[in-house]
Design a protein around this motif. Structure first.
Motif, short mmCIF file in Angstrom:
data_model
loop_
_atom_site.label_atom_id
_atom_site.label_comp_id
_atom_site.label_asym_id
_atom_site.label_seq_id
_atom_site.Cartn_x
_atom_site.Cartn_y
_atom_site.Cartn_z
N ASN A 126 7.34 22.00 69.11
CA ASN A 126 5.68 22.79 68.62
C ASN A 126 4.56 22.29 69.46
OD1 ASN A 126 7.34 24.48 67.32
ND2 ASN A 126 7.11 22.87 65.23
N TYR A 127 5.00 20.60 69.94
CA TYR A 127 3.89 20.30 70.52
C TYR A 127 3.98 20.23 71.20
CZ TYR A 127 0.89 15.80 71.01
OH TYR A 127 0.05 14.82 70.94
N THR A 128 4.76 20.68 72.67
CA THR A 128 5.15 21.25 73.70
C THR A 128 4.66 21.96 74.06
OG1 THR A 128 6.98 19.85 74.03
CG2 THR A 128 6.48 20.76 76.12
N GLY A 129 4.47 22.92 73.19
CA GLY A 129 3.85 24.30 73.04
C GLY A 129 2.71 24.49 72.92
N TRP A 130 1.94 23.52 72.39
CA TRP A 130 0.30 23.51 71.67
C TRP A 130 0.30 23.19 73.13
CZ3 TRP A 130 -2.86 19.20 71.56
CH2 TRP A 130 -4.07 19.20 71.25
N VAL A 132 1.01 23.36 76.00
CA VAL A 132 0.88 24.34 77.30
C VAL A 132 0.01 24.93 76.95
CG1 VAL A 132 2.49 26.21 78.43
CG2 VAL A 132 3.71 23.74 77.49
N SER A 133 -0.36 25.16 75.63
CA SER A 133 -1.25 26.68 75.48
C SER A 133 -2.57 26.09 76.16
CB SER A 133 -1.26 27.20 73.87
OG SER A 133 -1.58 26.00 73.13
N GLN A 134 -2.65 24.51 76.31
CA GLN A 134 -3.99 23.72 76.26
C GLN A 134 -4.24 23.68 77.72
OE1 GLN A 134 -6.76 22.71 73.48
NE2 GLN A 134 -5.22 24.04 72.87
N GLY A 135 -3.55 24.58 78.34
CA GLY A 135 -3.33 24.91 79.99
C GLY A 135 -2.78 23.37 80.61
N LYS A 137 0.72 20.74 82.22
CA LYS A 137 2.02 21.91 83.49
C LYS A 137 2.75 20.99 82.46
CE LYS A 137 3.80 22.86 87.34
NZ LYS A 137 5.09 22.01 87.76
#
Lengths: 180, 67
Positions: A126-130, A132-135, A137
């Motif tokens: 979930n943290y990685t997903g968040w 990624v959503s913050q831009g 890579k």
């Protein structure tokens, strides 16, 4: 194949896996420490070639949090195999009396550790997903060894149920031994 | 447990040793000791029958309920 032979093979296999997960845990902890304290360039070749330089550039604090989650999951995996080796080495697994308290505690401890891995890997994904959503890579969660939280959770629940069945088994075995 | 085993009392009344009873009822000394000390969780009817026969008594003489 006899159970004793299977246990001997499992003992050797557990040692191999234990060494592997210890190297993985040690590698990710050392890599995180080296990046944060000594040389930030190391972020581009984080453990097993994962490029976390974008994350480090984004924020070293998030880099620390992400690598902590990876390291905690790896250490918990090593703990599971340490327990397996200890169990097989101390020969607490009695084939004549398989239902004993040591085995029940072992299964219970492994189930708790598995719950822990499920929690930290789920958190990591979930943290990685968040991030990624913050831009930022980020490498794939599978490469970061954070995948499969649902499988760990399923395994934890299964082991917990087995530990409860063992508890009843111990009661029945004790009752049987004390029947004259 | 509210069930008391009075096996030692009956053995003393019949002047029978644990070894002798063990041979007569075909039970190991360890199992008889478990029964005598009240550690037993269950007693088979066959065991009770053999003990009653050997001690010439009733099951009530060996087992007692105390509230």
């Amino acid at each position: 194949m006899k159970t004793r032979t299977i246990l001997k093979i499992l003992h050797v296999l557990s040692w191999v896996i234990f060494i592997g997960v210890c190297i993985e845990a040690g590698g990710s902890i050392f890599s995180a420490f080296y990046t944060l304290v000594i040389n930030p360039v190391n972020a581009s070749t984080f453990w097993e070639g994962n490029d976390l330089s974008a994350l480090y550039k984004y924020d070293p604090g998030h880099f620390f949090a992400e690598t902590s989650l990876i390291s905690i999951a790896a250490v918990l995996k090593a703990c599971i195999f340490y327990l397996v080796i200890k169990m097989l080495h101390d020969k607490k697994l009695s084939l004549s009396q398989p239902f004993n308290n040591e085995v029940r505690l072992f299964i219970l401890k492994v189930s708790y550790l598995t719950f822990g891995i499920a929690l930290f890997t789920w958190w990591g994904v979930n943290y990685t997903g968040w991030l990624v959503s913050q831009g930022v890579k980020m490498p794939d969660t599978q490469h970061l060894r954070l995948g499969g939280a649902d499988v760990w959770l399923f395994m934890g629940v299964t082991l917990f149920v087995i530990a409860q069945i063992f508890k009843r088994g111990i009661e029945i075995q004790t009752e049987n031994e004390l029947t004259v | 447990m509210p069930i008391i085993v009075n096996l030692d009392v009956m053995m003393a009344k019949r002047k029978m040793s644990l070894n002798e009873l063990s041979e007569k009822v075909d039970l190991t000394l360890a199992n008889l000791s478990i029964l005598k000390t009240g550690k037993a969780k269950a007693v088979r009817f066959s065991t009770l029958e053999a003990i009653c026969k050997a001690l010439n008594c009733q099951p009530g003489d060996i087992l007692e309920f105390v509230d």
